[in-house]
Design a protein around this motif. Structure first.
Motif, PDB file in Angstrom:
ATOM      1  N   ALA A  97      48.392  40.881  37.658  1.00 19.68           N
ATOM      2  CA  ALA A  97      48.301  42.346  37.713  1.00 19.68           C
ATOM      3  C   ALA A  97      46.862  42.806  37.507  1.00 19.68           C
ATOM      4  CB  ALA A  97      49.212  42.970  36.665  1.00 19.68           C
ATOM      5  N   LEU A  98      46.142  42.165  36.592  1.00 15.92           N
ATOM      6  CA  LEU A  98      44.741  42.501  36.369  1.00 15.92           C
ATOM      7  C   LEU A  98      43.909  42.190  37.608  1.00 15.92           C
ATOM      8  CD1 LEU A  98      42.330  43.332  34.600  1.00 15.92           C
ATOM      9  CD2 LEU A  98      42.272  40.986  33.724  1.00 15.92           C
ATOM     10  N   ASP A 158      44.940  42.012  40.739  1.00 18.86           N
ATOM     11  CA  ASP A 158      45.279  42.975  41.780  1.00 18.86           C
ATOM     12  C   ASP A 158      44.613  44.323  41.525  1.00 18.86           C
ATOM     13  OD1 ASP A 158      46.824  41.002  42.920  1.00 18.86           O
ATOM     14  OD2 ASP A 158      48.749  41.819  42.197  1.00 18.86           O
ATOM     15  N   GLU A 159      44.598  44.728  40.276  1.00 17.92           N
ATOM     16  CA  GLU A 159      43.994  46.022  39.933  1.00 17.92           C
ATOM     17  C   GLU A 159      42.483  45.985  40.100  1.00 17.92           C
ATOM     18  OE1 GLU A 159      44.481  49.971  39.060  1.00 17.92           O
ATOM     19  OE2 GLU A 159      46.054  48.495  39.401  1.00 17.92           O
ATOM     20  N   GLU A 160      41.863  44.844  39.828  1.00 16.80           N
ATOM     21  CA  GLU A 160      40.418  44.716  40.014  1.00 16.80           C
ATOM     22  C   GLU A 160      40.041  44.799  41.490  1.00 16.80           C
ATOM     23  OE1 GLU A 160      39.017  41.976  36.210  1.00 16.80           O
ATOM     24  OE2 GLU A 160      39.713  40.980  38.022  1.00 16.80           O
ATOM     25  N   LYS A 161      40.918  44.288  42.377  1.00 13.57           N
ATOM     26  CA  LYS A 161      40.643  44.316  43.813  1.00 13.57           C
ATOM     27  C   LYS A 161      40.858  45.692  44.423  1.00 13.57           C
ATOM     28  CE  LYS A 161      41.834  39.489  44.614  1.00 13.57           C
ATOM     29  NZ  LYS A 161      42.804  38.567  45.223  1.00 13.57           N
ATOM     30  N   ARG A 162      41.659  46.513  43.754  1.00 14.14           N
ATOM     31  CA  ARG A 162      41.999  47.820  44.303  1.00 14.14           C
ATOM     32  C   ARG A 162      40.770  48.718  44.337  1.00 14.14           C
ATOM     33  NH1 ARG A 162      45.366  52.659  42.567  1.00 14.14           N
ATOM     34  NH2 ARG A 162      44.603  52.228  40.481  1.00 14.14           N
ATOM     35  N   VAL A 168      39.405  52.336  44.319  1.00 15.33           N
ATOM     36  CA  VAL A 168      39.811  53.685  43.931  1.00 15.33           C
ATOM     37  C   VAL A 168      38.669  54.638  44.271  1.00 15.33           C
ATOM     38  CG1 VAL A 168      40.555  55.123  41.997  1.00 15.33           C
ATOM     39  CG2 VAL A 168      41.218  52.723  42.077  1.00 15.33           C
ATOM     40  N   THR A 200      35.925  52.531  36.012  1.00 11.72           N
ATOM     41  CA  THR A 200      36.613  51.288  36.358  1.00 11.72           C
ATOM     42  C   THR A 200      37.064  50.555  35.094  1.00 11.72           C
ATOM     43  OG1 THR A 200      35.254  51.089  38.344  1.00 11.72           O
ATOM     44  CG2 THR A 200      36.405  49.112  37.622  1.00 11.72           C
ATOM     45  N   ARG A 240      40.053  52.249  33.620  1.00 12.04           N
ATOM     46  CA  ARG A 240      41.279  51.985  34.381  1.00 12.04           C
ATOM     47  C   ARG A 240      41.792  50.577  34.118  1.00 12.04           C
ATOM     48  NH1 ARG A 240      41.748  49.567  39.401  1.00 12.04           N
ATOM     49  NH2 ARG A 240      39.528  49.799  39.770  1.00 12.04           N
ATOM     50  N   LEU A 241      40.889  49.602  33.944  1.00  9.52           N
ATOM     51  CA  LEU A 241      41.282  48.203  33.777  1.00  9.52           C
ATOM     52  C   LEU A 241      41.594  47.831  32.326  1.00  9.52           C
ATOM     53  CD1 LEU A 241      38.721  46.480  36.166  1.00  9.52           C
ATOM     54  CD2 LEU A 241      41.132  46.973  36.604  1.00  9.52           C
ATOM     55  N   PHE A 274      45.141  46.678  31.365  1.00 11.95           N
ATOM     56  CA  PHE A 274      45.470  45.386  31.976  1.00 11.95           C
ATOM     57  C   PHE A 274      44.789  44.252  31.211  1.00 11.95           C
ATOM     58  CE2 PHE A 274      46.067  48.524  35.305  1.00 11.95           C
ATOM     59  CZ  PHE A 274      47.294  48.151  35.839  1.00 11.95           C
TER      60      PHE A 274
END
Length: 172
Positions: free
Chosen positions: A111-112, A114-118, A120, A143, A146-147, A150
């Motif tokens: 999940a971390l 995936d969130e890093e690749k997103r 925004v 950033t 947001r992370l 996670f």
């Protein structure tokens, strides 16, 4: 010498002589010896001579005796086989928890990642130069904010795994 300098010296000398206290040696009915400098507590005690050297030695610790419950024949005992079965059950429970925690850590890491690749758009700073060109940069503070949940979740699962492994290593 001036009188202003001698006055503090005289005060210090007077106070130093009043700081000396009389020490009394007291022996109670059981033969225990205590020392005190409190005149109210020293009734019936012998004053010690002031020329004796002072030594502080801790009192010996009383001998520990087993508690009455553990030495009682009616106190419940666990057989070695029963204890071994309990330890095995505990090991199995901890092993299952370890496996579950490892899976949760893998999911949290995914999940971390995936969130890093997103990407925004709200985290991008778009700037224009004087010649009309634009460029963008990432706002790392947004950033990181947001992370953070996670990353915290990954760290929590890592701490849980360490604690479970330590618990398992302590089993007999």
């Amino acid at each position: 010498m001036r009188p202003m300098r001698t006055l503090p010296l005289l005060v210090v000398l007077c106070l130093a002589s009043s700081a000396h206290a009389q020490v009394f040696k007291c022996v109670d009915a059981d033969g225990r010896i205590t020392y005190t400098n409190d005149r109210n507590l020293a009734r019936g005690c012998q004053p010690l001579a002031g020329d004796q050297s002072v030594s502080s030695v801790p009192a010996p610790r009383p001998a520990t005796t087993p508690s009455p419950a553990s030495s009682s024949p009616s106190f419940p005992r666990v057989t070695p086989d029963t204890q071994r079965a309990r330890d095995d059950t505990r090991r199995q429970v901890l092993q299952r928890e370890l496996e579950t925690e490892e899976q949760a850590l893998a999911a949290a890491r995914q999940a971390l990642e995936d969130e890093e690749k997103r990407d925004v758009p709200e985290e991008r700073n778009v700037r224009r130069t004087q010649d009309g060109r634009s460029y963008s940069s990432v706002n790392t503070a947004k950033t990181d904010e947001r992370l953070k949940p996670f990353r915290d979740k990954v760290e929590m699962h890592q701490r849980n795994l360490e604690a479970l492994r330590k618990e398992l290593s302590g089993l007999r």
